[in-house]
Design a protein around this motif. Structure first.
Motif, PDB file in Angstrom:
ATOM      1  N   GLY A   1      48.229  33.030  50.337  1.00 19.38           N
ATOM      2  CA  GLY A   1      49.258  33.660  49.538  1.00 19.38           C
ATOM      3  C   GLY A   1      49.615  35.043  50.031  1.00 19.38           C
ATOM      4  N   GLY A   2      50.775  35.538  49.638  1.00 19.67           N
ATOM      5  CA  GLY A   2      51.204  36.880  49.977  1.00 19.67           C
ATOM      6  C   GLY A   2      51.464  37.055  51.453  1.00 19.67           C
ATOM      7  N   GLY A   3      51.365  38.285  51.918  1.00 16.55           N
ATOM      8  CA  GLY A   3      51.648  38.584  53.312  1.00 16.55           C
ATOM      9  C   GLY A   3      50.685  39.593  53.877  1.00 16.55           C
TER      10      GLY A   3
ATOM     11  N   GLY B   1      46.918  39.516  42.868  1.00 18.93           N
ATOM     12  CA  GLY B   1      47.227  39.733  44.280  1.00 18.93           C
ATOM     13  C   GLY B   1      46.595  41.003  44.815  1.00 18.93           C
ATOM     14  N   LEU B   2      46.111  40.915  46.040  1.00 16.82           N
ATOM     15  CA  LEU B   2      45.511  42.063  46.707  1.00 16.82           C
ATOM     16  C   LEU B   2      46.598  42.884  47.378  1.00 16.82           C
ATOM     17  N   ASP B   3      46.696  44.143  47.019  1.00 14.13           N
ATOM     18  CA  ASP B   3      47.629  45.076  47.646  1.00 14.13           C
ATOM     19  C   ASP B   3      46.826  46.258  48.162  1.00 14.13           C
TER      20      ASP B   3
ATOM     21  N   GLU C   1      47.688  45.529  56.527  1.00 14.64           N
ATOM     22  CA  GLU C   1      48.249  45.788  55.201  1.00 14.64           C
ATOM     23  C   GLU C   1      48.414  44.475  54.458  1.00 14.64           C
ATOM     24  N   LEU C   2      47.834  44.380  53.260  1.00 13.40           N
ATOM     25  CA  LEU C   2      47.899  43.176  52.435  1.00 13.40           C
ATOM     26  C   LEU C   2      48.874  43.407  51.295  1.00 13.40           C
TER      27      LEU C   2
END
Length: 865
Positions: A227-229, A167-169, A238-239
């Motif tokens: 996926g994610g937010g 996941g990309l953060d 913001e990822l």
């Protein structure tokens, strides 16, 4: 032949850190470019556009020095070079205060930086790669983040993908370049669900700026996340836990007077090897010529004005009332798009666009699917974008293929040299759009690029495009003609104001204007008058390779005529006075301004020969007029040392002695294209060979550091003379000195991002394999002994020659020849023998012959008859 190996991967791969944008991997579709230069803690993609020249100064007319011509000529014929140059500079400064100091052209600058900052980076060096066959650049960060980008010819945009299994953060931003610009640039970066946008305007654009100088630009990044937010935070996104983020980035440059844009006469790629189809309907400007989405454009019609600019209001770029140069049609977000009611939006984030609230983005960044009614084309997946782009870019790259075998020599193995040919062609193919490559192609990562990264006509541009015909992509040469014809008014004004002559005068440097503004008491560039004659050679070569008679009649002949009209007025009984041999000074002179530079003599003689041929081909009277002009040019001179002299005679008391310790080799112009018949004389031919050796000896020393394309000039001359080992020496220095680990070329040894040898190195390789004139082909005229085996596909020669295959091994060689149109030609072989053959477009003729690979081999190309 058995030497052919499995196809090699065409690309670059490195872990060398990107310490600056000059270490970037490059991708380009001719009009838009991107520089990928990420580090472990920051993914960076710098976006560029071929028309993004920052307007910094008024476009002053060339100084009115025609009235000074008698005095200038008297000074130069008395050997007083410095005084003549100072007189020009003083007169210009008195005419306009803008000439008090040396004026520079508007610089090519970057548009924006798309960046992703991981929340928890892992130390280390990213693995970075570029696939020359597809144009995809990729980077793998130590934390597992993968980044891919490609400038798509099909979509007229840059497609971007970020992914990470865990996941990309982190934070995604679209921001202006980080440097301080030389003039004010007002930029607004905004973020909304599914879109990042940067709008910039140039409030200090001079009132006297040329029409091609932009008023501003827009960068729009349409996003889709899986996926994610994703949520808007200030001017970024913001990822959190995003598996894959895809983006389509478009750069639109607002140009109030883009001028006429000529569409090809037929579908690009039509005819043999992309030769235009005479009399065709208005073409689509995307396939495979530099590119955009398919937009019908009539020949000579205006640039599309449909792409939206940043709207009015306090924060937007004011509407210019002129055309907006865009890669395609409307930028996503150009019309209102419903916004997902559940998407978080920062109430304070400024938006860019018309209306009270601005234009919302085309797609939510949280779900991956476009919002209903989103403006097309919405992001549709990186791989699908690549599938649309690959045949266009790959089709251009695949026109020419080369494999070389043999032991390392001159510091580089033949196999590595073949790899560099691919790398070199990649930079130029990726840089040819509506305009030709600048000094830096279509890329810039700074507001202050070396020499402002425009079009340098006294050598650099001609090197950058030198291989386009020979390696099978003639349609990519047309932007050069579009550039010149777009500023014909300026070129005529230069001739009139500087010298009181008819015709056209091409300046040494240009970007947004063709006016001759860059000169001074040291660099006396107004004395250089060979630019139009040199450009005219490209026009003739384009006809010679494609056999497009409509082009010859409608574009080439008019330009050649205007170039010759200037010299018809300018030449005197004393020859070319003033004159200039870029950018050298006679050993016994006090300045660069000179009399009768050999380049001037050669370029005008060549121009006259081509004009006479054009009249014959088209069945037009008047050719004898140009024979008379050629007869007025001085003869070549052999120096006391036995070399072809860089100056064809003395200047009063000055001998105008040669100075071989110099980066340019302009006096070898009569050998770069079709050799001047005068050099068939044994004495002049031997003098030319001596000049190659003398200049090459200097290049072997440590002093020779800058301007790689000087080796291109030497290599082309050596190849035409059949000096295989000298040509190979030039190639060896080009291959070992002027490349970064990313396989992007440089101007100096390992320094200054520059694409000159992107065209020059393949041109020299092509020249050692094939020499061509109208009606003659020299096969393997200067084959280096170290290249013991090889295979080349897709060479093209003058006279419409097509070399489908040229291969050799163990002294035996084989060639398959065709031609654009039925014709007879003489094939000349390395042992000095010749054979007349008949070629046509459909049926290839096979020729087998010996290579005679040894140091004293004789080449048929040594005989120019």
């Amino acid at each position: 032949m058995s030497h052919v190996r499995a196809p090699r991967v065409r690309g670059a791969r490195t872990r060398t850190p990107a310490s600056s944008w000059e270490d970037a991997l490059v991708t380009g579709n001719g009009t838009t470019g991107a520089l990928a230069h990420s580090t472990a803690d920051l993914v960076r993609l710098t976006l560029c556009h071929e028309r993004l020249f920052l307007p910094v100064a008024d476009a002053l007319p060339a100084p009115a020095t025609a009235r000074l011509l008698p005095e200038l000529r008297a000074l130069l014929l008395a050997g007083r070079s410095r005084e003549a140059a100072e007189l020009i500079a003083r007169s210009a400064a008195a005419e306009h205060p803008g000439y008090v100091r040396t004026r520079w052209i508007d610089p090519l600058v970057p548009a924006a930086v798309l960046s992703f900052e991981p929340g928890a980076p892992v130390p280390g060096d990213p693995l970075r790669a570029c696939d020359f066959g597809t144009g995809v650049v990729s980077e793998e960060l130590p934390d597992g983040t993968a980044h891919r980008a490609v400038a798509s010819r099909a979509d007229g945009a840059v497609a971007v993908e970020l992914s990470r299994a865990a996941g990309l953060d982190g934070t995604l931003r679209l921001a202006p370049p980080g440097e301080r610009p030389p003039v004010r640039v007002e930029a607004d970066a905004t973020a909304a669900p599914g879109v990042l946008r940067l709008c910039a305007r140039f409030p200090d654009r001079p009132a006297g700026a040329p029409p091609a100088a932009p008023t501003g630009y827009t960068v729009e990044c349409a996003l889709s996340a899986s996926g994610g937010g994703v949520r808007v935070v200030g001017d970024g996104l913001e990822l959190r836990g995003v598996e894959r983020l895809e983006a389509v980035v478009r750069v639109t440059v607002d140009v109030p007077g883009a001028g006429p844009v000529r569409a090809p006469d037929g579908p690009p790629g039509g005819g043999e090897g992309g030769a235009p189809v005479p009399g065709g309907a208005p073409a689509l400007v995307s396939d495979p010529v530099p590119g955009s989405a398919p937009v019908p454009r009539a020949a000579g019609g205006p640039v599309s004005a449909s792409a939206p600019t940043c709207g009015g209001g306090a924060r937007g770029v004011p509407a210019s009332g002129g055309a907006s140069v865009s890669e395609s049609g409307p930028v996503p977000g150009g019309a209102p798009v419903p916004r997902d009611a559940g998407a978080p939006v920062s109430a304070s984030a400024p938006t860019c666009g018309g209306g009270a609230g601005g234009v919302p983005g085309p797609a939510p960044a949280s779900g991956g699917a476009p919002a209903p009614g989103a403006a097309a084309p919405a992001p549709s997946g990186f791989d699908r974008a690549l599938d649309r782009h690959r045949p266009l870019h790959g089709g251009l790259m695949d026109r020419f293929r080369i494999d070389l075998d043999g032991p390392p020599a001159e510091g580089a193995s033949p196999a590595h040299l073949a790899r560099l040919v691919d790398a070199a062609r990649y930079t130029i193919v990726s840089s040819c759009g509506g305009l030709p490559p600048t000094l830096q192609g279509v890329w810039s990562g700074t507001y202050d690029p070396p020499w402002r990264s425009g079009y340098t006509f006294d050598g650099n541009l001609f090197s950058a495009v030198a291989a386009l015909h020979a390696t099978g992509t003639p349609e990519l040469m047309t932007p050069v003609f579009d550039l010149l014809e777009g500023v014909l008014g300026d070129l005529r004004e230069n001739a009139r104001r500087l010298y009181g002559c008819r015709g056209v005068l091409v300046p040494a440097h240009a970007s947004t204007t063709g006016r001759h503004q860059h000169f001074g008491p040291v660099w006396s560039l107004t004395c250089w008058t060979a630019g139009a004659a040199w450009a005219a050679r490209l026009y003739w070569d384009h006809y010679s390779h494609t056999r497009d008679r409509d082009f010859l009649r409608e574009r080439a002949l008019p330009f050649l005529t205007e170039a010759a009209l200037f010299h018809e007025d300018f030449l005197t009984a004393d020859g070319f006075v003033p004159s200039y041999s870029p950018e050298n000074t006679p050993a016994d002179a006090d300045g660069q301004a000179c009399v009768n530079a050999t380049m001037d003599v050669a370029a005008v003689r060549d121009l006259c020969r081509n004009l006479m041929r054009a009249h014959r081909v088209l069945g037009l009277p008047g050719g004898r007029r140009w024979a008379a002009l050629a007869a007025r040019t001085p003869s070549y001179r052999v120096s006391p040392g036995g070399e072809l002299s860089e100056w064809a005679g003395p200047a009063g008391p000055l001998e105008q002695a040669d100075r071989h310790a110099h980066r340019h080799a302009s006096h070898l112009y009569p050998l770069w294209y079709e050799p001047d018949p005068a050099l068939a004389a044994p004495r002049l031919r031997a003098a030319a060979a001596a000049a190659v050796r003398a200049r090459l000896d200097w290049w072997r020393g440590e002093e020779s550091d800058e301007m790689a394309f000087g080796l291109v000039q030497l290599g082309l001359a050596a190849a035409r003379l059949g000096l295989a080992e000298r040509a190979h020496a030039a190639l060896g220095m080009l291959a070992t000195r002027y490349w970064r680990p990313t396989l992007t070329p440089t101007h100096n040894r390992g320094a200054l991002f520059n694409v000159d040898i992107g065209g020059g190195l393949p041109a020299v390789v092509a020249a050692v394999l094939l020499g061509s004139t109208e009606g003659r082909a020299d096969l393997l005229p200067a084959l280096p002994p170290a290249w013991t085996a090889g295979r080349v596909e897709g060479l093209r020669g003058r006279g419409g020659l097509l070399v489908d295959v040229l291969e050799w091994e163990r002294g035996a060689a084989h060639a398959r020849l065709r031609s654009v149109e039925p014709r007879s030609l003489v094939a000349a072989f390395p042992d000095g023998t010749r054979r007349r053959v008949d070629c046509d477009p459909r049926q290839a003729i096979s020729l087998r012959f010996q290579t005679f690979l040894h140091a004293r081999s004789r080449s048929a190309s040594k005989n120019f008859s």
